[in-house]
Design a protein around this motif. Sequence first.
Motif, PDB file in Angstrom:
ATOM      1  N   TRP A 122       0.860  -1.181   0.000  1.00 50.13           N
ATOM      2  CA  TRP A 122       0.000   0.000   0.000  1.00 50.13           C
ATOM      3  C   TRP A 122       0.903   1.241   0.000  1.00 50.13           C
ATOM      4  CZ3 TRP A 122      -5.198   0.070  -0.563  1.00 50.13           C
ATOM      5  CH2 TRP A 122      -5.908  -1.124  -0.335  1.00 50.13           C
ATOM      6  N   TYR A 166       6.591  -1.761   7.256  1.00 51.87           N
ATOM      7  CA  TYR A 166       5.773  -0.572   7.455  1.00 51.87           C
ATOM      8  C   TYR A 166       6.625   0.691   7.430  1.00 51.87           C
ATOM      9  CZ  TYR A 166       2.205  -3.803   9.152  1.00 51.87           C
ATOM     10  OH  TYR A 166       1.292  -4.823   9.258  1.00 51.87           O
ATOM     11  N   PHE A 198      -1.239   0.822  11.751  1.00 49.47           N
ATOM     12  CA  PHE A 198      -1.748   0.156  10.549  1.00 49.47           C
ATOM     13  C   PHE A 198      -1.273  -1.294  10.529  1.00 49.47           C
ATOM     14  CE2 PHE A 198      -2.092   4.103   7.535  1.00 49.47           C
ATOM     15  CZ  PHE A 198      -2.817   4.774   8.509  1.00 49.47           C
ATOM     16  N   ILE A 225      -1.149  -4.576   7.729  1.00 45.68           N
ATOM     17  CA  ILE A 225      -1.404  -5.129   6.405  1.00 45.68           C
ATOM     18  C   ILE A 225      -1.575  -6.638   6.524  1.00 45.68           C
ATOM     19  CG2 ILE A 225       1.062  -5.386   5.854  1.00 45.68           C
ATOM     20  CD1 ILE A 225       0.331  -4.653   2.939  1.00 45.68           C
ATOM     21  N   LEU A 264      -5.668  -3.353   4.416  1.00 46.89           N
ATOM     22  CA  LEU A 264      -4.928  -2.427   5.252  1.00 46.89           C
ATOM     23  C   LEU A 264      -5.871  -1.962   6.353  1.00 46.89           C
ATOM     24  CD1 LEU A 264      -2.188  -0.983   5.616  1.00 46.89           C
ATOM     25  CD2 LEU A 264      -3.231   0.996   4.482  1.00 46.89           C
ATOM     26  N   TYR A 294      -5.051   6.309  -1.273  1.00 50.02           N
ATOM     27  CA  TYR A 294      -4.299   5.094  -0.973  1.00 50.02           C
ATOM     28  C   TYR A 294      -4.330   4.163  -2.180  1.00 50.02           C
ATOM     29  CZ  TYR A 294      -3.735   6.414   3.882  1.00 50.02           C
ATOM     30  OH  TYR A 294      -3.366   7.064   5.045  1.00 50.02           O
ATOM     31  N   CYS A 324      -3.007   0.518  -4.026  1.00 51.86           N
ATOM     32  CA  CYS A 324      -2.541  -0.849  -3.894  1.00 51.86           C
ATOM     33  C   CYS A 324      -1.488  -1.108  -4.971  1.00 51.86           C
ATOM     34  CB  CYS A 324      -3.749  -1.769  -4.086  1.00 51.86           C
ATOM     35  SG  CYS A 324      -3.417  -3.517  -4.003  1.00 51.86           S
TER      36      CYS A 324
END
Length: 127
Positions: free
Chosen positions: A36, A60, A68, A70, A81, A94, A96
């Motif tokens: 993301w 991250y 967050f 994932i 997410l 956001y 992908c």
Amino acid sequence: QVQLVESGGGLVQAGASLRLSCAASGRTFSNDAMGWFRQASGKEREFVAAISRSGSSTAYADSVKGRFTISRDNAKNTVYLQMSSLKPGDTAVYFCAATGRTIAQAMGVATILIDYWGKGTLVTVSS
């Protein structure tokens, strides 16, 4: 035809949670690391999170660590997410991303190796 379709964006208040989804098609999902990214208005696209093909490894950005998460479901060809404790600074589109050419840990710095991008979903966090 490969498609990455994001969903789940919206307008929320600071402190709220939101879950984004990205449904993949046209490609063997389990062969790809998934990630993301986000882009705020007037700023460059930045890495948010990535997950390995099996889901056993994640990465991250410092700005979202601890807030967050994932995850992926290879049976559903979907990556998620989960965003919590949202801040106005998280406001962005956001995106992908999928790649078969590098590992999840490298997605943030090797964006040139990303094979496919989704069109994005807007997340707006109000104060």
